[in-house]
Design a protein around this motif. Structure first.
Motif, PDB file in Angstrom:
ATOM      1  N   GLU A  74       2.284  -5.624   8.609  1.00 38.86           N
ATOM      2  CA  GLU A  74       1.913  -6.202   7.275  1.00 38.86           C
ATOM      3  C   GLU A  74       0.597  -5.690   6.931  1.00 38.86           C
ATOM      4  OE1 GLU A  74       1.048 -10.667   5.403  1.00 38.86           O
ATOM      5  OE2 GLU A  74       2.394 -10.309   6.923  1.00 38.86           O
ATOM      6  N   ARG A  75      -0.325  -5.380   7.896  1.00 37.65           N
ATOM      7  CA  ARG A  75      -1.413  -5.078   7.510  1.00 37.65           C
ATOM      8  C   ARG A  75      -1.569  -3.611   7.149  1.00 37.65           C
ATOM      9  NH1 ARG A  75      -3.602  -6.549  12.169  1.00 37.65           N
ATOM     10  NH2 ARG A  75      -3.134  -4.494  13.142  1.00 37.65           N
ATOM     11  N   GLU A  76      -0.846  -2.894   7.769  1.00 36.99           N
ATOM     12  CA  GLU A  76      -0.546  -1.442   7.284  1.00 36.99           C
ATOM     13  C   GLU A  76      -0.047  -1.316   5.970  1.00 36.99           C
ATOM     14  OE1 GLU A  76      -2.219   0.823   8.942  1.00 36.99           O
ATOM     15  OE2 GLU A  76      -2.590   0.062  10.848  1.00 36.99           O
ATOM     16  N   MET A  77       0.871  -2.045   5.547  1.00 39.16           N
ATOM     17  CA  MET A  77       1.611  -2.119   4.319  1.00 39.16           C
ATOM     18  C   MET A  77       0.553  -2.541   3.246  1.00 39.16           C
ATOM     19  SD  MET A  77       4.191  -0.596   4.406  1.00 39.16           S
ATOM     20  CE  MET A  77       4.792  -0.677   2.815  1.00 39.16           C
ATOM     21  N   TYR A  78      -0.398  -3.395   3.492  1.00 42.85           N
ATOM     22  CA  TYR A  78      -1.386  -3.644   2.841  1.00 42.85           C
ATOM     23  C   TYR A  78      -2.144  -2.496   2.357  1.00 42.85           C
ATOM     24  CZ  TYR A  78      -5.834  -5.644   1.096  1.00 42.85           C
ATOM     25  OH  TYR A  78      -7.070  -6.118   0.492  1.00 42.85           O
ATOM     26  N   THR A  84      -1.808   3.203  -2.832  1.00 41.74           N
ATOM     27  CA  THR A  84      -0.857   3.432  -3.923  1.00 41.74           C
ATOM     28  C   THR A  84      -0.639   2.782  -5.127  1.00 41.74           C
ATOM     29  OG1 THR A  84       1.083   2.414  -2.888  1.00 41.74           O
ATOM     30  CG2 THR A  84       0.634   4.752  -2.263  1.00 41.74           C
ATOM     31  N   ASP A  85      -1.468   1.543  -5.169  1.00 42.32           N
ATOM     32  CA  ASP A  85      -1.629   0.821  -6.200  1.00 42.32           C
ATOM     33  C   ASP A  85       0.056   0.320  -6.679  1.00 42.32           C
ATOM     34  OD1 ASP A  85      -4.126   0.425  -6.664  1.00 42.32           O
ATOM     35  OD2 ASP A  85      -3.966   2.318  -8.033  1.00 42.32           O
ATOM     36  N   ALA A  86       0.864   0.132  -5.400  1.00 37.69           N
ATOM     37  CA  ALA A  86       2.490  -0.133  -5.643  1.00 37.69           C
ATOM     38  C   ALA A  86       2.784  -1.398  -6.346  1.00 37.69           C
ATOM     39  CB  ALA A  86       3.098   0.332  -4.329  1.00 37.69           C
ATOM     40  N   SER A  87       3.768  -1.601  -6.983  1.00 40.40           N
ATOM     41  CA  SER A  87       4.291  -2.698  -7.123  1.00 40.40           C
ATOM     42  C   SER A  87       4.885  -3.610  -6.191  1.00 40.40           C
ATOM     43  CB  SER A  87       5.321  -2.932  -8.501  1.00 40.40           C
ATOM     44  OG  SER A  87       6.339  -2.312  -8.090  1.00 40.40           O
ATOM     45  N   GLN A  89       8.157  -4.724  -5.732  1.00 43.17           N
ATOM     46  CA  GLN A  89       9.338  -3.821  -5.456  1.00 43.17           C
ATOM     47  C   GLN A  89       9.171  -2.617  -4.864  1.00 43.17           C
ATOM     48  OE1 GLN A  89      12.300  -5.355  -5.802  1.00 43.17           O
ATOM     49  NE2 GLN A  89      13.209  -3.340  -4.743  1.00 43.17           N
ATOM     50  N   SER A  90       8.251  -1.640  -5.407  1.00 44.58           N
ATOM     51  CA  SER A  90       7.824  -0.487  -4.995  1.00 44.58           C
ATOM     52  C   SER A  90       7.547  -0.702  -3.533  1.00 44.58           C
ATOM     53  CB  SER A  90       6.948   0.165  -5.789  1.00 44.58           C
ATOM     54  OG  SER A  90       6.854   1.500  -5.320  1.00 44.58           O
ATOM     55  N   LEU A  91       6.719  -1.492  -3.128  1.00 43.02           N
ATOM     56  CA  LEU A  91       6.122  -1.563  -1.767  1.00 43.02           C
ATOM     57  C   LEU A  91       7.092  -1.896  -0.713  1.00 43.02           C
ATOM     58  CD1 LEU A  91       3.383  -1.462  -0.349  1.00 43.02           C
ATOM     59  CD2 LEU A  91       3.440  -3.947  -0.460  1.00 43.02           C
ATOM     60  N   LYS A  92       8.148  -2.664  -1.207  1.00 45.45           N
ATOM     61  CA  LYS A  92       9.397  -2.867  -0.317  1.00 45.45           C
ATOM     62  C   LYS A  92      10.120  -1.851  -0.156  1.00 45.45           C
ATOM     63  CE  LYS A  92      10.141  -7.736  -1.758  1.00 45.45           C
ATOM     64  NZ  LYS A  92      10.985  -8.636  -2.415  1.00 45.45           N
ATOM     65  N   GLU A  93      10.344  -0.751  -1.172  1.00 50.62           N
ATOM     66  CA  GLU A  93      11.158   0.412  -0.992  1.00 50.62           C
ATOM     67  C   GLU A  93      10.431   1.237  -0.165  1.00 50.62           C
ATOM     68  OE1 GLU A  93      11.694   1.702  -4.927  1.00 50.62           O
ATOM     69  OE2 GLU A  93      12.932   0.275  -5.405  1.00 50.62           O
ATOM     70  N   GLN A  94       8.761   1.423  -0.187  1.00 53.08           N
ATOM     71  CA  GLN A  94       8.017   2.249   0.819  1.00 53.08           C
ATOM     72  C   GLN A  94       8.432   1.729   2.096  1.00 53.08           C
ATOM     73  OE1 GLN A  94       4.374   1.653  -1.402  1.00 53.08           O
ATOM     74  NE2 GLN A  94       4.586   3.621  -2.610  1.00 53.08           N
ATOM     75  N   GLU A  95       8.331   0.304   2.384  1.00 54.94           N
ATOM     76  CA  GLU A  95       8.504  -0.048   3.759  1.00 54.94           C
ATOM     77  C   GLU A  95      10.024   0.493   4.120  1.00 54.94           C
ATOM     78  OE1 GLU A  95       7.659  -4.146   6.016  1.00 54.94           O
ATOM     79  OE2 GLU A  95       7.593  -4.254   4.038  1.00 54.94           O
ATOM     80  N   LYS A  96      10.867   0.272   3.352  1.00 53.99           N
ATOM     81  CA  LYS A  96      12.178   0.401   4.085  1.00 53.99           C
ATOM     82  C   LYS A  96      12.317   2.034   4.377  1.00 53.99           C
ATOM     83  CE  LYS A  96      17.186   0.513   2.828  1.00 53.99           C
ATOM     84  NZ  LYS A  96      17.333   1.706   3.371  1.00 53.99           N
ATOM     85  N   PHE A  97      11.540   2.949   3.710  1.00 54.09           N
ATOM     86  CA  PHE A  97      11.411   4.196   3.712  1.00 54.09           C
ATOM     87  C   PHE A  97      10.984   4.609   5.232  1.00 54.09           C
ATOM     88  CE2 PHE A  97       8.785   8.038   3.915  1.00 54.09           C
ATOM     89  CZ  PHE A  97       9.796   9.025   3.947  1.00 54.09           C
ATOM     90  N   TYR A 116       1.193   7.474   5.373  1.00 56.17           N
ATOM     91  CA  TYR A 116       1.558   7.238   3.999  1.00 56.17           C
ATOM     92  C   TYR A 116       0.458   6.893   3.251  1.00 56.17           C
ATOM     93  CZ  TYR A 116       4.954   6.322   0.329  1.00 56.17           C
ATOM     94  OH  TYR A 116       5.639   6.162  -0.862  1.00 56.17           O
ATOM     95  N   ALA A 117      -0.455   6.083   3.674  1.00 56.31           N
ATOM     96  CA  ALA A 117      -1.569   5.641   3.146  1.00 56.31           C
ATOM     97  C   ALA A 117      -2.875   6.506   3.083  1.00 56.31           C
ATOM     98  CB  ALA A 117      -2.049   4.344   4.002  1.00 56.31           C
ATOM     99  N   ALA A 118      -2.713   7.589   4.276  1.00 57.33           N
ATOM    100  CA  ALA A 118      -4.143   8.373   3.928  1.00 57.33           C
ATOM    101  C   ALA A 118      -3.541   9.410   2.950  1.00 57.33           C
ATOM    102  CB  ALA A 118      -4.128   9.302   5.510  1.00 57.33           C
ATOM    103  N   ALA A 119      -2.452   9.765   2.813  1.00 57.23           N
ATOM    104  CA  ALA A 119      -2.006  10.745   1.718  1.00 57.23           C
ATOM    105  C   ALA A 119      -2.042   9.855   0.439  1.00 57.23           C
ATOM    106  CB  ALA A 119      -0.340  10.962   1.742  1.00 57.23           C
ATOM    107  N   GLY A 120      -1.992   8.657   0.230  1.00 58.31           N
ATOM    108  CA  GLY A 120      -2.302   8.016  -0.952  1.00 58.31           C
ATOM    109  C   GLY A 120      -4.040   7.999  -1.386  1.00 58.31           C
ATOM    110  N   PHE A 121      -4.524   7.598  -0.343  1.00 60.46           N
ATOM    111  CA  PHE A 121      -5.924   7.500  -0.306  1.00 60.46           C
ATOM    112  C   PHE A 121      -6.395   8.929  -0.900  1.00 60.46           C
ATOM    113  CE2 PHE A 121      -6.103   3.497   2.302  1.00 60.46           C
ATOM    114  CZ  PHE A 121      -6.489   2.762   1.315  1.00 60.46           C
ATOM    115  N   ALA A 122      -5.846   9.955  -0.256  1.00 62.51           N
ATOM    116  CA  ALA A 122      -6.667  11.114  -0.643  1.00 62.51           C
ATOM    117  C   ALA A 122      -6.031  11.516  -2.067  1.00 62.51           C
ATOM    118  CB  ALA A 122      -6.149  12.297   0.461  1.00 62.51           C
ATOM    119  N   GLY A 123      -5.217  11.159  -2.885  1.00 63.90           N
ATOM    120  CA  GLY A 123      -4.635  11.236  -3.953  1.00 63.90           C
ATOM    121  C   GLY A 123      -3.665  12.376  -4.051  1.00 63.90           C
TER     122      GLY A 123
END
Length: 253
Positions: A74-78, A84-87, A89-97, A116-123
């Motif tokens: 849960e902490r990592e998904m936060y 990613t500023d995911a909604s 629903q999108s966050l649930k899909e990312q977690e399933k992936f 996944y988060a590192a890539a998102g933070f790096a743009g």
């Protein structure tokens, strides 16, 4: 005569006592049998109780670990959501992936979420985050780096060279190939590329050629930091118009 009378008296007394002693012996045997049965029943009950207690403790331990893992994810998904500023629903899909990828690769879901988060933070583009994470999970094994280091390094390299995912993977493969064929480690080459890649790109020097420069310096025993500083100074010098330096380069071939 007296002795005979006494002997007769003793025998008479023994005959009178024998039935009572035999009865007492039988009662003692019965008591011992009941005691043995009771002890066996107690031991069996105690064993069942201990087994039940052990099962309960095991169940509590499993539940505790599951709860800890859930909180960790849960902490990592936060962090993924922040990156990613995911909604919702999108966050649930990312977690399933990420959970599916964890089962497929043997990596922990927390490690993959960090990539996944590192890539998102790096743009990195949202459409490439899944492929980036899958490739980076393989790179952690090949390079001997952790998830945070790998994700950050690949994302930075992608930004330095304005690279799409396919190009990032080509550079990552080159890092692995050069390290395997030289005295350099993947970590050495990554550090050199991160420090010098930008200056090389301005001059049109590819990532592969920068890796070759770095590996050549490492081959002759130059430290990673010194190699990076030296290459950076040389590239800066090349970038500034200087006839004397240009002539020196020509002499050097």
């Amino acid at each position: 005569m007296v002795v005979a009378v006494r002997a007769e008296a003793i025998l008479t007394a023994q005959n009178k006592l024998r039935p009572g002693l035999n009865a007492a012996a039988r009662e003692l045997d019965k008591f011992r049998a009941r005691e043995k049965t009771s002890m066996a029943a107690f031991s069996s009950t105690a064993a069942r109780a201990m087994g039940a207690l052990g099962g309960a403790i095991s169940a509590v331990d499993i539940a505790r670990r599951a709860f800890k893992s859930s909180v960790s994810m849960e902490r990592e998904m936060y962090n993924v959501q922040r990156a990613t500023d995911a909604s919702s629903q999108s966050l649930k899909e990312q977690e399933k992936f990420l959970l599916d990828l964890a089962r497929a690769t043997g990596k922990t879901k927390e490690e993959l979420a960090q990539l996944y988060a590192a890539a998102g933070f790096a743009g990195r583009p949202a459409r490439e985050l899944g492929q980036f994470t899958e490739y980076a999970s393989k790179a952690t094994v090949a390079w001997g780096t952790n998830a945070a280091e790998t994700g950050q390094a690949l994302a930075e390299i992608g930004n330095i060279y304005d690279a799409n995912q396919k190009r990032i993977e080509a550079i990552g493969d080159a890092i692995n190939s050069v390290a395997d064929s030289s005295a350099s480690s993947e970590k050495d080459l990554i550090e050199i590329l991160r420090r010098v890649g930008g200056a090389g790109k301005i001059l049109g020097i590819s990532a592969e050629n920068m890796l070759a420069f770095g590996a050549a310096l490492k081959e002759v025993g130059v430290g990673t930091e010194v190699a990076s500083t030296g290459l950076n100074a040389m590239l800066t010098k090349i970038a500034v118009p200087d006839d004397d330096f240009d002539d020196a380069l020509k002499l050097a071939g």
